[in-house]
Design a protein around this motif. Structure first.
Motif, PDB file in Angstrom:
ATOM      1  N   GLY A   1       0.813  -1.212   0.000  1.00  0.00           N
ATOM      2  CA  GLY A   1       0.000   0.000   0.000  1.00  0.00           C
ATOM      3  C   GLY A   1       0.845   1.258   0.000  1.00  0.00           C
ATOM      4  N   ASP A   2       0.216   2.374   0.317  1.00  0.00           N
ATOM      5  CA  ASP A   2       0.885   3.671   0.364  1.00  0.00           C
ATOM      6  C   ASP A   2       1.596   3.792   1.711  1.00  0.00           C
ATOM      7  OD1 ASP A   2       1.636   6.328   0.539  1.00  0.00           O
ATOM      8  OD2 ASP A   2      -0.191   7.092  -0.397  1.00  0.00           O
ATOM      9  N   ALA A   3       2.907   3.559   1.713  1.00  0.00           N
ATOM     10  CA  ALA A   3       3.661   3.550   2.969  1.00  0.00           C
ATOM     11  C   ALA A   3       3.649   4.923   3.633  1.00  0.00           C
ATOM     12  CB  ALA A   3       5.092   3.091   2.721  1.00  0.00           C
ATOM     13  N   ALA A   4       3.737   5.987   2.835  1.00  0.00           N
ATOM     14  CA  ALA A   4       3.733   7.338   3.407  1.00  0.00           C
ATOM     15  C   ALA A   4       2.427   7.614   4.139  1.00  0.00           C
ATOM     16  CB  ALA A   4       3.968   8.373   2.311  1.00  0.00           C
ATOM     17  N   ALA A   5       1.310   7.191   3.545  1.00  0.00           N
ATOM     18  CA  ALA A   5       0.014   7.387   4.196  1.00  0.00           C
ATOM     19  C   ALA A   5      -0.084   6.565   5.474  1.00  0.00           C
ATOM     20  CB  ALA A   5      -1.109   7.016   3.231  1.00  0.00           C
ATOM     21  N   ALA A   6       0.467   5.355   5.448  1.00  0.00           N
ATOM     22  CA  ALA A   6       0.448   4.514   6.646  1.00  0.00           C
ATOM     23  C   ALA A   6       1.228   5.166   7.780  1.00  0.00           C
ATOM     24  CB  ALA A   6       1.022   3.141   6.325  1.00  0.00           C
ATOM     25  N   LEU A   7       2.365   5.772   7.457  1.00  0.00           N
ATOM     26  CA  LEU A   7       3.154   6.439   8.484  1.00  0.00           C
ATOM     27  C   LEU A   7       2.427   7.661   9.036  1.00  0.00           C
ATOM     28  CD1 LEU A   7       6.774   6.258   6.999  1.00  0.00           C
ATOM     29  CD2 LEU A   7       5.713   4.760   8.685  1.00  0.00           C
ATOM     30  N   GLU A   8       1.732   8.390   8.170  1.00  0.00           N
ATOM     31  CA  GLU A   8       0.967   9.546   8.643  1.00  0.00           C
ATOM     32  C   GLU A   8      -0.127   9.109   9.616  1.00  0.00           C
ATOM     33  OE1 GLU A   8       1.524  12.665   8.295  1.00  0.00           O
ATOM     34  OE2 GLU A   8       3.212  12.448   6.915  1.00  0.00           O
ATOM     35  N   ALA A   9      -0.781   7.998   9.306  1.00  0.00           N
ATOM     36  CA  ALA A   9      -1.840   7.500  10.187  1.00  0.00           C
ATOM     37  C   ALA A   9      -1.276   7.085  11.540  1.00  0.00           C
ATOM     38  CB  ALA A   9      -2.553   6.321   9.521  1.00  0.00           C
ATOM     39  N   ILE A  10      -0.104   6.467  11.533  1.00  0.00           N
ATOM     40  CA  ILE A  10       0.539   6.082  12.789  1.00  0.00           C
ATOM     41  C   ILE A  10       0.889   7.325  13.599  1.00  0.00           C
ATOM     42  CG2 ILE A  10       2.642   5.079  13.764  1.00  0.00           C
ATOM     43  CD1 ILE A  10       2.561   3.039  11.453  1.00  0.00           C
TER      44      ILE A  10
ATOM     45  N   GLY B   1       9.891   5.771  29.322  1.00  0.00           N
ATOM     46  CA  GLY B   1      10.669   4.547  29.448  1.00  0.00           C
ATOM     47  C   GLY B   1      10.838   3.753  28.173  1.00  0.00           C
ATOM     48  N   GLY B   2      10.504   4.324  27.019  1.00  0.00           N
ATOM     49  CA  GLY B   2      10.683   3.573  25.780  1.00  0.00           C
ATOM     50  C   GLY B   2      10.328   4.391  24.557  1.00  0.00           C
ATOM     51  N   TRP B   3      10.366   3.748  23.405  1.00  0.00           N
ATOM     52  CA  TRP B   3      10.077   4.434  22.148  1.00  0.00           C
ATOM     53  C   TRP B   3       9.688   3.411  21.084  1.00  0.00           C
ATOM     54  CZ3 TRP B   3      13.319   2.636  18.353  1.00  0.00           C
ATOM     55  CH2 TRP B   3      14.550   2.119  18.757  1.00  0.00           C
ATOM     56  N   ALA B   4       9.165   3.941  19.979  1.00  0.00           N
ATOM     57  CA  ALA B   4       8.788   3.102  18.841  1.00  0.00           C
ATOM     58  C   ALA B   4       9.155   3.834  17.562  1.00  0.00           C
ATOM     59  CB  ALA B   4       7.293   2.800  18.864  1.00  0.00           C
ATOM     60  N   LEU B   5       9.452   3.070  16.521  1.00  0.00           N
ATOM     61  CA  LEU B   5       9.901   3.641  15.251  1.00  0.00           C
ATOM     62  C   LEU B   5       9.265   2.886  14.092  1.00  0.00           C
ATOM     63  CD1 LEU B   5      11.921   5.431  13.560  1.00  0.00           C
ATOM     64  CD2 LEU B   5      13.556   3.544  13.828  1.00  0.00           C
ATOM     65  N   ALA B   6       8.827   3.623  13.080  1.00  0.00           N
ATOM     66  CA  ALA B   6       8.343   3.030  11.828  1.00  0.00           C
ATOM     67  C   ALA B   6       8.968   3.796  10.674  1.00  0.00           C
ATOM     68  CB  ALA B   6       6.825   3.095  11.745  1.00  0.00           C
ATOM     69  N   ARG B   7       9.530   3.059   9.707  1.00  0.00           N
ATOM     70  CA  ARG B   7      10.181   3.671   8.552  1.00  0.00           C
ATOM     71  C   ARG B   7       9.800   2.901   7.299  1.00  0.00           C
ATOM     72  NH1 ARG B   7      15.627   2.264   9.075  1.00  0.00           N
ATOM     73  NH2 ARG B   7      16.387   3.990   7.808  1.00  0.00           N
ATOM     74  N   ALA B   8       9.629   3.618   6.209  1.00  0.00           N
ATOM     75  CA  ALA B   8       9.399   2.966   4.925  1.00  0.00           C
ATOM     76  C   ALA B   8      10.733   2.493   4.372  1.00  0.00           C
ATOM     77  CB  ALA B   8       8.734   3.930   3.953  1.00  0.00           C
ATOM     78  N   SER B   9      10.780   1.261   3.886  1.00  0.00           N
ATOM     79  CA  SER B   9      12.005   0.733   3.302  1.00  0.00           C
ATOM     80  C   SER B   9      12.319   1.458   1.999  1.00  0.00           C
ATOM     81  CB  SER B   9      11.863  -0.768   3.034  1.00  0.00           C
ATOM     82  OG  SER B   9      12.982  -1.250   2.314  1.00  0.00           O
ATOM     83  N   ILE B  10      13.616   1.705   1.751  1.00  0.00           N
ATOM     84  CA  ILE B  10      14.017   2.328   0.489  1.00  0.00           C
ATOM     85  C   ILE B  10      14.468   1.281  -0.525  1.00  0.00           C
ATOM     86  CG2 ILE B  10      14.686   4.485   1.599  1.00  0.00           C
ATOM     87  CD1 ILE B  10      17.609   3.572   1.343  1.00  0.00           C
TER      88      ILE B  10
ATOM     89  N   PHE C   1       9.726  -1.690  11.529  1.00  0.00           N
ATOM     90  CA  PHE C   1       9.382  -1.213  12.864  1.00  0.00           C
ATOM     91  C   PHE C   1      10.470  -1.621  13.855  1.00  0.00           C
ATOM     92  CE2 PHE C   1       5.483  -1.769  10.529  1.00  0.00           C
ATOM     93  CZ  PHE C   1       4.692  -0.693  10.898  1.00  0.00           C
ATOM     94  N   ARG C   2      10.557  -0.856  14.944  1.00  0.00           N
ATOM     95  CA  ARG C   2      11.488  -1.178  16.028  1.00  0.00           C
ATOM     96  C   ARG C   2      10.911  -0.604  17.317  1.00  0.00           C
ATOM     97  NH1 ARG C   2      16.940  -2.666  15.274  1.00  0.00           N
ATOM     98  NH2 ARG C   2      18.334  -2.344  17.042  1.00  0.00           N
ATOM     99  N   PHE C   3      11.054  -1.351  18.424  1.00  0.00           N
ATOM    100  CA  PHE C   3      10.456  -0.940  19.693  1.00  0.00           C
ATOM    101  C   PHE C   3      11.445  -1.163  20.833  1.00  0.00           C
ATOM    102  CE2 PHE C   3       7.178  -2.609  16.887  1.00  0.00           C
ATOM    103  CZ  PHE C   3       6.241  -1.586  16.875  1.00  0.00           C
ATOM    104  N   GLU C   4      11.377  -0.274  21.833  1.00  0.00           N
ATOM    105  CA  GLU C   4      12.145  -0.452  23.064  1.00  0.00           C
ATOM    106  C   GLU C   4      11.249  -0.154  24.258  1.00  0.00           C
ATOM    107  OE1 GLU C   4      15.444   1.804  25.749  1.00  0.00           O
ATOM    108  OE2 GLU C   4      15.896   1.749  23.590  1.00  0.00           O
ATOM    109  N   GLY C   5      11.390  -0.960  25.310  1.00  0.00           N
ATOM    110  CA  GLY C   5      10.663  -0.728  26.553  1.00  0.00           C
ATOM    111  C   GLY C   5      11.503  -1.131  27.748  1.00  0.00           C
ATOM    112  N   ARG C   6      10.998  -0.847  28.945  1.00  0.00           N
ATOM    113  CA  ARG C   6      11.742  -1.211  30.156  1.00  0.00           C
ATOM    114  C   ARG C   6      11.856  -2.724  30.305  1.00  0.00           C
ATOM    115  NH1 ARG C   6       8.875   3.422  32.225  1.00  0.00           N
ATOM    116  NH2 ARG C   6       7.092   2.072  32.668  1.00  0.00           N
ATOM    117  N   ASP C   7      10.803  -3.433  29.906  1.00  0.00           N
ATOM    118  CA  ASP C   7      10.803  -4.891  29.922  1.00  0.00           C
ATOM    119  C   ASP C   7       9.868  -5.349  28.808  1.00  0.00           C
ATOM    120  OD1 ASP C   7       8.150  -4.625  30.946  1.00  0.00           O
ATOM    121  OD2 ASP C   7       8.941  -4.603  32.997  1.00  0.00           O
ATOM    122  N   SER C   8       9.693  -6.653  28.669  1.00  0.00           N
ATOM    123  CA  SER C   8       8.928  -7.166  27.534  1.00  0.00           C
ATOM    124  C   SER C   8       7.465  -6.740  27.578  1.00  0.00           C
ATOM    125  CB  SER C   8       9.037  -8.691  27.475  1.00  0.00           C
ATOM    126  OG  SER C   8       8.578  -9.276  28.682  1.00  0.00           O
TER     127      SER C   8
END
Length: 497
Positions: free
Chosen positions: A418-427, A447-456, A463-470
């Motif tokens: 689909g439209d990756a740019a639109a998906a990122l805007e929705a997120i 205590g954490g963060w999340a990341l979403a990037r369109a592949s080039i 996607f990538r995620f970090e938290g204090r624990d699982s």
């Protein structure tokens, strides 16, 4: 897919590019260098099967543009950049595809001291379509730089960790001698000349009663296969090399140590031999990963924290947006600041220069130092680690254990047509965190963060995620993906929800 990437040129040889493209890229790069008031460039290449032909054609393009080309042959990328600094060339280029499969090749480059980032790469691509008329042909001088680099990197790393005099920023090796085109072997220093002084200072590693560290080295059959064992042995290590010969086809594995599966032979050898340390270098030698005596992989962020704690006060630290939060926390704990950048060695090095930062790190295993004029060098980093172990008398595991490691995912790549740019805007609109748009969507939570990037490189979102624990990580993922539509269930399934 274009061969002109964010921070370099890279693609499959024969299918995406070849000799004609290499010549045109050389002409275009030559025009860019001339337009900035320079007339010389330092050129090298790795040991892939396609490199000699592509490098020759690339140099032909530079010569057609009228440049003076300093050819240092087939060398690790950091050796080419060392030679450029020594020769006073503000521009440099390396024919290499780094850690990519053998079928690929590419070109890393600097123009007038500036690393390749999207505007420069776009200028290079545009120039290939609008080549100026050829003028007077340039010249080639071939140089032998192997011994000089080995002496220099030992001295520079020794000074950095306190085994020599205080470290300074620029290389101070003298005695790079022009040699006839096609000649082999190391250039000799005159007796008692600058080379002797450098070797004497490098000898600080070789003096002293400390027992040798048992090191297993996996240069992954790449550009550091021959040079790294010599240098590490001179630094006092007892080296076992897993790949004693360069393989231009990378028959055993792709030379990418950032993939844990590629470290399995190294881990096995460290455990089998009871070695103190494992070191893995990538295909062109600018990235490095470490394995401790128990076979545990030391993450680049953990190593960056170790360096920050032991060597820097109030540092400016540059890190890529995929790095674990321990890097920024370590900088703050030392009274410094951490500056986030997009992933890509060109982005990190540019920020290192512009911010006059002391140290930088990328999750793929690039470590950047002001002592290298903001650059990265896997062998230099390995020597710094050896020097730190020697100075502290501790094993790497003892130094890394207090640093810890958060709950963090690897890259979670989800195919998406689909439209990756639109998906990122929705997120971004629904994730609920503190959002930055440096590259894709990154949201900070307590205590954490999340990341979403369109592949080039393919139709996918990463996607990538970090938290204090699982459990905290899963909570972050659920909130971040609230507006992700069909991607949500796929990502949660992959991270074990």
């Amino acid at each position: 897919m274009s061969i002109f990437k964010a921070c370099d040129v890279r693609g499959e040889v024969g299918r995406e590019w070849g000799s004609e493209e290499a010549r045109r890229i050389g002409r275009s790069l030559g025009q860019m260098i001339l337009a900035r008031g320079d007339a010389a460039v330092c050129v090298g290449g790795d040991f892939r099967r396609s490199t000699p032909v592509l490098k020759s054609e690339f140099i032909e393009g530079l010569l057609a543009a009228g440049l003076a080309v300093h050819d240092v042959g087939q060398r690790p990328t950091p050796v080419v950049y060392f030679a450029a600094r020594r020769l006073g060339c503000r521009s440099a280029a390396v024919v290499t595809a780094s850690h990519n499969p053998a079928r690929d090749n590419g070109i890393k480059f600097l123009v007038a001291g500036r690393p390749a980032v999207p505007p420069l790469v776009q200028e290079l691509e545009a120039g290939c379509a609008t080549l100026a008329a050829a003028g007077p042909r340039g010249t080639v001088i071939c140089h032998e730089v192997g011994t000089e680099y080995e002496d220099w990197v030992l001295r520079e790393a020794g000074e950095f960790v306190g085994l020599g005099s205080p470290a300074r920023r620029s290389p101070r090796v003298t005695g790079l001698h022009p040699v006839p085109h096609g000649s082999q072997g190391f250039a000799a220093h005159p007796a008692g000349g600058a080379g002797e002084a450098v070797r004497s200072q490098a000898g600080a590693w070789e003096r002293g009663p400390e027992p040798s560290l048992a090191v297993v080295l996996d240069a992954m059959a790449g550009a550091c296969t021959h040079i790294a064992p010599r240098v590490l042995a001179r630094a006092g290590a007892a080296v076992t090399a897993l790949t004693p010969a360069i393989d231009p086809d990378f028959s055993a594995q792709t030379p990418n140590p950032a993939r844990d599966e590629n470290l399995l032979p190294l881990i096995g050898a460290v455990l089998e031999r009871g070695s103190d340390l494992g070191i893995a270098l990538d295909g062109d030698g600018d990235r490095v990963l470490f394995v401790d005596h128990a076979g545990r992989v030391v993450r680049p962020e953990q190593l960056a924290v170790l360096l920050i704690r032991h060597f820097f006060d109030s540092p400016t630290v540059v890190y890529d947006l995929k790095c674990a939060s321990i890097v920024a926390a370590a900088a703050a704990a030392r009274g410094g600041r951490a500056v986030m950048q997009p992933s890509g060695h060109g982005f990190i090095k540019t920020a290192m220069l512009d911010l006059r930062a002391e140290v930088g790190v990328e999750v793929s295993g690039h470590h950047f130092f002001a002592a290298l004029d903001g650059g990265d060098d896997g062998l230099f980093t390995a020597l710094v680690v050896l020097g730190l172990l020697r100075r502290t008398g501790k094993r790497l595991a003892e130094l890394i254990e207090p640093i810890g490691w958060p709950a963090i995912t690897p890259d979670v790549r989800v195919p998406y047509e689909g439209d990756a740019a639109a998906a990122l805007e929705a997120i971004a609109a629904s994730c609920g965190g503190t959002v930055t748009r440096l590259d894709g969507v990154r949201a900070e939570y307590d205590g954490g963060w999340a990341l979403a990037r369109a592949s080039i490189t393919e139709s996918a979102v990463t996607f990538r995620f970090e938290g204090r624990d699982s459990s905290h990580l899963r909570w972050i993922a659920q909130h971040f993906l609230a507006g992700a539509g069909g991607l949500r269930s796929q990502v949660l399934e992959r991270i074990g929800e």
